[in-house]
Write a protein that holds these residues in place. Structure first.
Motif, mmCIF file in Angstrom:
data_model
loop_
_atom_site.group_PDB
_atom_site.id
_atom_site.type_symbol
_atom_site.label_atom_id
_atom_site.label_comp_id
_atom_site.label_asym_id
_atom_site.label_seq_id
_atom_site.Cartn_x
_atom_site.Cartn_y
_atom_site.Cartn_z
ATOM 1 N N GLY A 1 -1.398 -1.118 18.651
ATOM 2 C CA GLY A 1 -0.545 -1.158 17.464
ATOM 3 C C GLY A 1 -1.226 -1.828 16.284
ATOM 4 N N ASN A 2 -1.974 -2.899 16.542
ATOM 5 C CA ASN A 2 -2.697 -3.593 15.470
ATOM 6 C C ASN A 2 -3.789 -2.702 14.875
ATOM 7 O OD1 ASN A 2 -1.139 -5.800 16.120
ATOM 8 N ND2 ASN A 2 -2.770 -6.889 17.166
ATOM 9 N N LEU A 3 -4.508 -2.013 15.743
ATOM 10 C CA LEU A 3 -5.577 -1.126 15.288
ATOM 11 C C LEU A 3 -5.002 0.052 14.497
ATOM 12 C CD1 LEU A 3 -8.621 -0.880 15.360
ATOM 13 C CD2 LEU A 3 -8.411 0.413 17.476
ATOM 14 N N TYR A 4 -3.915 0.640 14.993
ATOM 15 C CA TYR A 4 -3.267 1.739 14.267
ATOM 16 C C TYR A 4 -2.790 1.269 12.894
ATOM 17 C CZ TYR A 4 -2.916 3.977 18.908
ATOM 18 O OH TYR A 4 -3.176 4.506 20.147
ATOM 19 N N GLN A 5 -2.240 0.059 12.849
ATOM 20 C CA GLN A 5 -1.709 -0.475 11.594
ATOM 21 C C GLN A 5 -2.820 -0.646 10.548
ATOM 22 O OE1 GLN A 5 -0.050 -4.436 11.880
ATOM 23 N NE2 GLN A 5 1.126 -4.162 9.998
ATOM 24 N N ILE A 6 -3.917 -1.315 10.920
ATOM 25 C CA ILE A 6 -4.985 -1.550 9.937
ATOM 26 C C ILE A 6 -5.637 -0.224 9.532
ATOM 27 C CG2 ILE A 6 -6.889 -2.060 11.554
ATOM 28 C CD1 ILE A 6 -6.182 -3.966 8.293
ATOM 29 N N PHE A 7 -5.766 0.693 10.466
ATOM 30 C CA PHE A 7 -6.328 2.007 10.156
ATOM 31 C C PHE A 7 -5.436 2.751 9.153
ATOM 32 C CE2 PHE A 7 -6.817 6.582 11.080
ATOM 33 C CZ PHE A 7 -8.163 6.733 10.765
ATOM 34 N N THR A 8 -4.134 2.696 9.356
ATOM 35 C CA THR A 8 -3.189 3.346 8.445
ATOM 36 C C THR A 8 -3.258 2.728 7.058
ATOM 37 O OG1 THR A 8 -1.732 3.900 10.295
ATOM 38 C CG2 THR A 8 -0.760 3.937 8.097
ATOM 39 N N TYR A 9 -3.331 1.405 6.993
ATOM 40 C CA TYR A 9 -3.462 0.734 5.696
ATOM 41 C C TYR A 9 -4.719 1.207 4.965
ATOM 42 C CZ TYR A 9 0.060 -2.862 6.958
ATOM 43 O OH TYR A 9 1.205 -3.533 7.298
ATOM 44 N N VAL A 10 -5.832 1.191 5.677
ATOM 45 C CA VAL A 10 -7.122 1.550 5.069
ATOM 46 C C VAL A 10 -7.105 2.995 4.580
ATOM 47 C CG1 VAL A 10 -9.562 1.967 5.602
ATOM 48 C CG2 VAL A 10 -8.485 -0.196 6.269
ATOM 49 N N LYS A 11 -6.656 3.914 5.410
ATOM 50 C CA LYS A 11 -6.676 5.332 5.042
ATOM 51 C C LYS A 11 -5.746 5.624 3.868
ATOM 52 C CE LYS A 11 -9.786 7.354 7.376
ATOM 53 N NZ LYS A 11 -10.977 7.775 6.623
ATOM 54 N N ILE B 1 0.867 -1.178 0.000
ATOM 55 C CA ILE B 1 0.000 0.000 0.000
ATOM 56 C C ILE B 1 0.902 1.226 0.000
ATOM 57 C CG2 ILE B 1 -1.760 1.270 1.295
ATOM 58 C CD1 ILE B 1 -2.420 -1.573 2.559
ATOM 59 N N PRO B 2 0.766 2.072 -1.008
ATOM 60 C CA PRO B 2 1.622 3.264 -1.046
ATOM 61 C C PRO B 2 1.174 4.306 -0.025
ATOM 62 C CG PRO B 2 0.152 3.247 -2.936
ATOM 63 C CD PRO B 2 -0.093 1.972 -2.183
ATOM 64 N N TRP B 3 2.147 5.001 0.543
ATOM 65 C CA TRP B 3 1.850 6.110 1.436
ATOM 66 C C TRP B 3 1.284 7.255 0.605
ATOM 67 C CZ3 TRP B 3 2.235 6.005 6.665
ATOM 68 C CH2 TRP B 3 2.965 4.959 7.239
ATOM 69 N N GLN B 4 0.248 7.902 1.098
ATOM 70 C CA GLN B 4 -0.331 9.070 0.429
ATOM 71 C C GLN B 4 0.394 10.310 0.955
ATOM 72 O OE1 GLN B 4 -2.277 8.618 -2.143
ATOM 73 N NE2 GLN B 4 -2.004 6.451 -1.667
ATOM 74 N N LEU B 5 1.455 10.680 0.262
ATOM 75 C CA LEU B 5 2.343 11.746 0.724
ATOM 76 C C LEU B 5 1.998 13.084 0.085
ATOM 77 C CD1 LEU B 5 5.691 9.763 0.410
ATOM 78 C CD2 LEU B 5 4.398 10.224 2.498
ATOM 79 N N ASP B 6 2.206 14.143 0.842
ATOM 80 C CA ASP B 6 2.038 15.490 0.304
ATOM 81 C C ASP B 6 3.297 15.952 -0.421
ATOM 82 O OD1 ASP B 6 -0.517 15.594 1.290
ATOM 83 O OD2 ASP B 6 0.064 16.624 3.137
ATOM 84 N N MET C 1 12.437 7.331 4.832
ATOM 85 C CA MET C 1 12.397 6.771 6.188
ATOM 86 C C MET C 1 11.099 6.025 6.504
ATOM 87 S SD MET C 1 15.297 7.395 7.665
ATOM 88 C CE MET C 1 14.971 7.192 9.400
ATOM 89 N N LEU C 2 10.157 6.047 5.585
ATOM 90 C CA LEU C 2 8.881 5.393 5.842
ATOM 91 C C LEU C 2 8.987 3.885 5.609
ATOM 92 C CD1 LEU C 2 6.404 7.904 4.185
ATOM 93 C CD2 LEU C 2 6.755 7.503 6.617
ATOM 94 N N PRO C 3 8.383 3.106 6.491
ATOM 95 C CA PRO C 3 8.406 1.648 6.286
ATOM 96 C C PRO C 3 7.464 1.256 5.146
ATOM 97 C CG PRO C 3 7.042 2.200 8.178
ATOM 98 C CD PRO C 3 7.681 3.484 7.712
ATOM 99 N N VAL C 4 7.707 0.093 4.577
ATOM 100 C CA VAL C 4 6.827 -0.446 3.550
ATOM 101 C C VAL C 4 5.543 -0.907 4.228
ATOM 102 C CG1 VAL C 4 6.534 -2.358 1.912
ATOM 103 C CG2 VAL C 4 8.717 -1.134 2.043
#
Length: 164
Positions: A87-97, A36-41, A47-50
């Protein structure tokens, strides 16, 4: 050694779920373990993890990202209260967003824990920022038909109905 065994079991659990969906729903959905690509400005991402999903199911414009979790304890306890692992909740939320680039709400996430001997098993659903995040428990200690029924229900609920 226990840690290595748990890591191997976690990987096997992930692969089992992914291959189940690839085989059983091959004509209805796409099933992959996608990045999942990071949505960067800006373009700085060194430095961002995959962000590597365990399982990503897609049907049309609807996506379900599944993060398969195989732990001895599927919840954490603080002050006698069971809560989800943050951490699990933050991770799945980050993936989804990051997957829902347009903010359509058509991307949802699922933390899918393997059932343990614990009495409390997560089974809940939230809508956070317009996206559905679910937490379910898959009981592997039953006949395969029961496991298949649980996995089928996940696809029906998240991708084959008007939900989301």
């Amino acid at each position: 050694m226990d840690f290595l065994d748990e890591q191997r079991m976690c990987r096997l659990y992930e692969k089992f779920i992914l291959e189940y969906y690839r085989k059983e729903f091959k004509n209805l959905i796409t099933a992959n373990a996608s990045q999942i690509p990071w949505q960067l400005d800006d373009e700085e991402s060194s430095m961002l993890p995959v962000m590597q999903s365990d399982i990503m199911l897609q049907r049309g414009d609807r996506v379900l990202i599944i993060d398969a979790k195989y732990y001895e304890h599927s919840t954490q306890v603080q002050f006698d209260k069971h809560t989800l692992h943050s951490g699990n909740l933050y991770q799945i939320f980050t993936y989804v967003k990051n997957q829902d680039v347009m903010g359509s709400g058509k991307v949802s996430g699922l933390l899918l824990y393997a059932k343990t001997e614990e009495e409390i098993t997560p089974d809940c659903e939230f809508v956070i920022g317009g996206n559905r995040i679910s937490v379910k428990t898959l009981d592997l200690n039953q006949k395969f038909s029961g496991i298949a029924r649980q996995l089928d229900e996940i696809v029906k609920t998240n991708l084959l109905t008007g939900h989301g």
